[in-house]
Design an enzyme around this catalytic site. Structure first.
Site, PDB file in Angstrom:
ATOM      1  N   LYS A   1       0.842  -1.207   0.000  1.00 17.74           N
ATOM      2  CA  LYS A   1       0.000   0.000   0.000  1.00 17.74           C
ATOM      3  C   LYS A   1       0.877   1.256   0.000  1.00 17.74           C
ATOM      4  CE  LYS A   1      -1.758   1.767   3.967  1.00 17.74           C
ATOM      5  NZ  LYS A   1      -1.472   3.209   4.093  1.00 17.74           N
ATOM      6  N   ASN A   2       1.897   1.263   0.846  1.00 12.69           N
ATOM      7  CA  ASN A   2       2.690   2.481   1.015  1.00 12.69           C
ATOM      8  C   ASN A   2       3.624   2.756  -0.165  1.00 12.69           C
ATOM      9  OD1 ASN A   2       1.403   2.940   3.373  1.00 12.69           O
ATOM     10  ND2 ASN A   2       3.166   2.554   4.717  1.00 12.69           N
TER      11      ASN A   2
ATOM     12  N   CYS B   1      -4.535  13.130  13.087  1.00 14.60           N
ATOM     13  CA  CYS B   1      -5.077  11.791  12.905  1.00 14.60           C
ATOM     14  C   CYS B   1      -4.854  11.040  14.197  1.00 14.60           C
ATOM     15  CB  CYS B   1      -4.437  11.081  11.723  1.00 14.60           C
ATOM     16  SG  CYS B   1      -2.851  10.381  12.079  1.00 14.60           S
TER      17      CYS B   1
ATOM     18  N   ASP C   1       5.054   0.708  11.797  1.00 17.98           N
ATOM     19  CA  ASP C   1       3.814   0.089  11.322  1.00 17.98           C
ATOM     20  C   ASP C   1       3.672  -1.372  11.755  1.00 17.98           C
ATOM     21  OD1 ASP C   1       3.050   2.442  10.157  1.00 17.98           O
ATOM     22  OD2 ASP C   1       3.457   1.828   8.098  1.00 17.98           O
TER      23      ASP C   1
ATOM     24  N   ARG D   1       1.086  14.890  13.290  1.00 20.11           N
ATOM     25  CA  ARG D   1       1.611  14.696  11.943  1.00 20.11           C
ATOM     26  C   ARG D   1       1.640  15.987  11.111  1.00 20.11           C
ATOM     27  NH1 ARG D   1      -0.608   8.962   9.777  1.00 20.11           N
ATOM     28  NH2 ARG D   1       1.354   8.918   8.680  1.00 20.11           N
TER      29      ARG D   1
ATOM     30  N   ARG E   1      -8.540  -0.381   5.037  1.00 15.75           N
ATOM     31  CA  ARG E   1      -7.670   0.623   4.425  1.00 15.75           C
ATOM     32  C   ARG E   1      -6.344  -0.009   3.995  1.00 15.75           C
ATOM     33  NH1 ARG E   1      -5.938   4.796   8.094  1.00 15.75           N
ATOM     34  NH2 ARG E   1      -4.664   5.170   6.273  1.00 15.75           N
TER      35      ARG E   1
HETATM   36  C1  UD1 Z   1       4.598   6.897   6.129  1.00 18.80           C
HETATM   37  C2  UD1 Z   1       3.698   5.697   6.028  1.00 18.80           C
HETATM   38  C3  UD1 Z   1       3.211   5.267   7.404  1.00 18.80           C
HETATM   39  C4  UD1 Z   1       4.411   5.042   8.331  1.00 18.80           C
HETATM   40  C5  UD1 Z   1       5.338   6.253   8.328  1.00 18.80           C
HETATM   41  C6  UD1 Z   1       6.613   6.022   9.114  1.00 18.80           C
HETATM   42  C7  UD1 Z   1       2.623   5.906   3.877  1.00 18.80           C
HETATM   43  C8  UD1 Z   1       1.380   6.140   3.097  1.00 18.80           C
HETATM   44  N1  UD1 Z   1       2.553   6.028   5.196  1.00 18.80           N
HETATM   45  O1  UD1 Z   1       3.825   7.952   6.680  1.00 18.80           O
HETATM   46  O2  UD1 Z   1       2.460   4.057   7.259  1.00 18.80           O
HETATM   47  O3  UD1 Z   1       3.933   4.826   9.642  1.00 18.80           O
HETATM   48  O4  UD1 Z   1       5.709   6.589   6.987  1.00 18.80           O
HETATM   49  O5  UD1 Z   1       7.292   4.926   8.625  1.00 18.80           O
HETATM   50  O6  UD1 Z   1       3.651   5.597   3.327  1.00 18.80           O
HETATM   51  N2  UD1 Z   1       6.885  14.747  10.304  1.00 18.80           N
HETATM   52  C9  UD1 Z   1       7.061  16.080  10.642  1.00 18.80           C
HETATM   53  N3  UD1 Z   1       6.876  17.023   9.661  1.00 18.80           N
HETATM   54  C10 UD1 Z   1       6.563  16.687   8.385  1.00 18.80           C
HETATM   55  C11 UD1 Z   1       6.410  15.324   8.042  1.00 18.80           C
HETATM   56  C12 UD1 Z   1       6.583  14.368   9.036  1.00 18.80           C
HETATM   57  O7  UD1 Z   1       7.350  16.401  11.785  1.00 18.80           O
HETATM   58  O8  UD1 Z   1       6.412  17.592   7.555  1.00 18.80           O
HETATM   59  C13 UD1 Z   1       7.076  13.727  11.371  1.00 18.80           C
HETATM   60  C14 UD1 Z   1       5.816  12.889  11.624  1.00 18.80           C
HETATM   61  O9  UD1 Z   1       4.900  13.554  12.472  1.00 18.80           O
HETATM   62  C15 UD1 Z   1       6.421  11.651  12.255  1.00 18.80           C
HETATM   63  C16 UD1 Z   1       7.756  11.506  11.503  1.00 18.80           C
HETATM   64  O10 UD1 Z   1       8.027  12.786  10.936  1.00 18.80           O
HETATM   65  O11 UD1 Z   1       6.674  11.880  13.602  1.00 18.80           O
HETATM   66  C17 UD1 Z   1       7.755  10.471  10.417  1.00 18.80           C
HETATM   67  O12 UD1 Z   1       6.642  10.665   9.576  1.00 18.80           O
HETATM   68  P1  UD1 Z   1       6.662  10.327   8.036  1.00 18.80           P
HETATM   69  O13 UD1 Z   1       7.818   9.443   7.717  1.00 18.80           O
HETATM   70  O14 UD1 Z   1       6.521  11.574   7.251  1.00 18.80           O
HETATM   71  O15 UD1 Z   1       5.318   9.485   7.875  1.00 18.80           O
HETATM   72  P2  UD1 Z   1       4.363   9.447   6.629  1.00 18.80           P
HETATM   73  O16 UD1 Z   1       5.139   9.623   5.380  1.00 18.80           O
HETATM   74  O17 UD1 Z   1       3.179  10.298   6.858  1.00 18.80           O
END
Ligand code: UD1
Length: 430
Positions: free
Chosen positions: A22-23, A126, A317, A131, A409
């Site tokens: 999915k990711n 969420c 995850d 996030r 999902r």
């Molecule tokens: C993706 C995955 C999710 C997984 C996560 C971490 C998908 C669709 N989702 O989510 O399943 O749990 O990676 O492996 O691929 N952060 C900030 N600022 C930002 C962006 C992120 O502070 O602008 C923080 C987030 O709050 C979190 C950390 O960075 O604490 C990691 O998040 P991130 O790797 O961005 O997760 P996603 O890409 O949303």
């Protein structure tokens, strides 16, 4: 609303086909907006999140058709989907669509790169924490974008001649921000170097697909990714990599219930750290021609401490599922979550099944119990919900999981895959 009913106690024996990730599928689908040609993706999982993204891409002008299915034991488990965005008809991603799935925010990268502008709703909070999107904004600004936040929307505009290649070092590892910056930089003028980039296999898969489309990306899979901008991208055909989270989840289900299962169409190298933890918990894991064999016969589950970390560390995850497994261990284990601030919603629900878990900051102390007892429980987020299924497989009597739309999902045909291996799991529609 559907619920999942599990009667615990059965071992698992058989073969479980693993779906496409999915990711990986989500960013790959979004990458189709970068070209007016057709991007064909094979091995796309049939999931609620994928369907939602199909709606979102359609809103931007993508023409999407599904054909070709991979048959497995009389059922189709994967689809081939064609995406063609001849023209982008809207550069706005509205709140109604983005708020349903955070990853849809990522359209900001391709829209900005191809059309020079994008208006994308902030995704909002969420269940697993606040996030934020600061890294996306900072990174795109480094490529020359002008960004304003107004009325809950991010309004981004590229300079007149398009985005400009730059050096940007992420202050924190982010999978999503790495995907977006990589996509945006493919069409920028000049070279972009991303430091402290995410190294997840899904980032590597996206880079592989973008390169097949004509991009010039190198260093993917390391923390420095270099993207040489090109004038345009073409169509391509790409096979989505196996879902390492689904793989780890079923491996933990077998470790929990006992039995002997082959996880097919997947690769151990995608989840070495998690497999090592499962091995230490007492399961035997070996690689086969097409996947992974996991066996746990007789011996109990040993306590194992884990700490979640960006790839190649233990994936956040799989944290909830591993906690599900540890509820039945023969001792005390500690599970530390370092990626998301509020990812322990499953603790209360596991406690309803008799688990003994106490929280202190970002660490959960799990005292293994010799018996779990079925109860009604509620799914709170995608990965948390499947930890309840894992616990239910080893609980005495009936566990009824409500709010299973969370499961839909991210887990394709979960109840069928488990039932085929002898589990007593069924979907109940009210
Ligand atoms: C993706 C995955 C999710 C997984 C996560 C971490 C998908 C669709 N989702 O989510 O399943 O749990 O990676 O492996 O691929 N952060 C900030 N600022 C930002 C962006 C992120 O502070 O602008 C923080 C987030 O709050 C979190 C950390 O960075 O604490 C990691 O998040 P991130 O790797 O961005 O997760 P996603 O890409 O949303």
């Amino acid at each position: 609303m559907d619920r999942i009913r599990i009667v615990g106690g059965n071992e698992l024996h058989g073969v479980i086909p693993i779906s496409g990730a999915k990711n990986a599928a989500l960013p790959l689908m979004i990458a189709s907006l970068l070209t007016d040609d057709t991007l064909t993706l094979e091995n796309v999982p049939h999931l609620a999140d994928v369907e939602q993204l199909i709606r979102i891409l359609g809103n931007h002008g993508a023409d999407i058709s599904v054909n070709g299915r991979r048959e497995r034991q009389g059922e189709s488990y994967a689809r081939t989907v064609h995406f063609t965005s001849r023209n982008i008809v809207s550069t706005t991603a509205p709140y109604e669509l983005v708020s349903k799935m955070r990853a849809s925010f990522w359209v900001i990268g391709p829209l900005l790169a191809r059309e020079g502008k994008a208006r994308v709703s902030l995704p909002g909070g969420c269940a697993i924490g606040t996030r934020p999107v600061d890294l996306f904004i900072e990174g795109l600004a480094a490529l020359g974008a002008n960004i304003e936040i107004d009325g809950g929307y991010v309004n981004a505009t590229a300079p007149a001649g398009g985005l400009i290649g730059a050096r940007y070092v992420f202050p924190k590892v982010s999978v999503g921000a790495t995907h977006v910056l990589m996509m945006a930089a493919t069409l920028a003028n000049g070279t972009t170097v991303l430091g402290n980039a995410a190294r997840e296999p899904e980032v590597v898969d996206l880079a592989k697909c973008l390169n097949a489309m004509g991009a010039k990306i190198s260093g993917q899979g390391t923390s420095t990714v270099t993207i040489e901008g090109v004038r345009s991208l073409s169509g391509a055909r790409h096979h989505v990599l196996p879902d390492r989270i689904e793989t780890g989840t079923y491996a933990m289900a077998v470790a929990m219930a006992g039995g002997d299962v082959i996880l097919e169409d997947t690769e151990a190298s995608l989840l070495d750290t998690a497999l090592e933890a499962i091995r230490r918990a007492g399961a035997e894991i070996s690689e086969t021609n097409s996947g992974i064999r996991i066996v746990r016969n007789g011996a109990g589950i040993k306590p194992v401490d884990i700490v979640t970390d960006p790839f190649p560390g233990f994936p956040t995850d799989l944290q909830a599922q591993f906690m599900g497994l540890m509820t039945r261990s023969s001792g005390v284990s500690h599970i530390t979550e370092t990626i998301f601030e509020n990812r322990f919603m499953h603790v209360q629900e596991l406690a309803r099944l008799g688990a003994k878990i106490s929280l202190s900051g970002q660490t959960a102390k799990v005292e293994g119990v010799s018996r779990l007892k079925g109860a009604p429980v509620m799914a709170t987020d995608l990965r948390a919900s499947v930890s309840l299924v894992i616990a239910g497989l080893a609980a005495e009597g009936e566990t009824m999981v409500s709010r299973v739309y969370h499961l839909d999902r991210g887990f394709e045909r979960l109840e069928e895959k488990l039932t085929r291996c002898g589990a007593h799991v069924e979907r109940v529609s009210d």
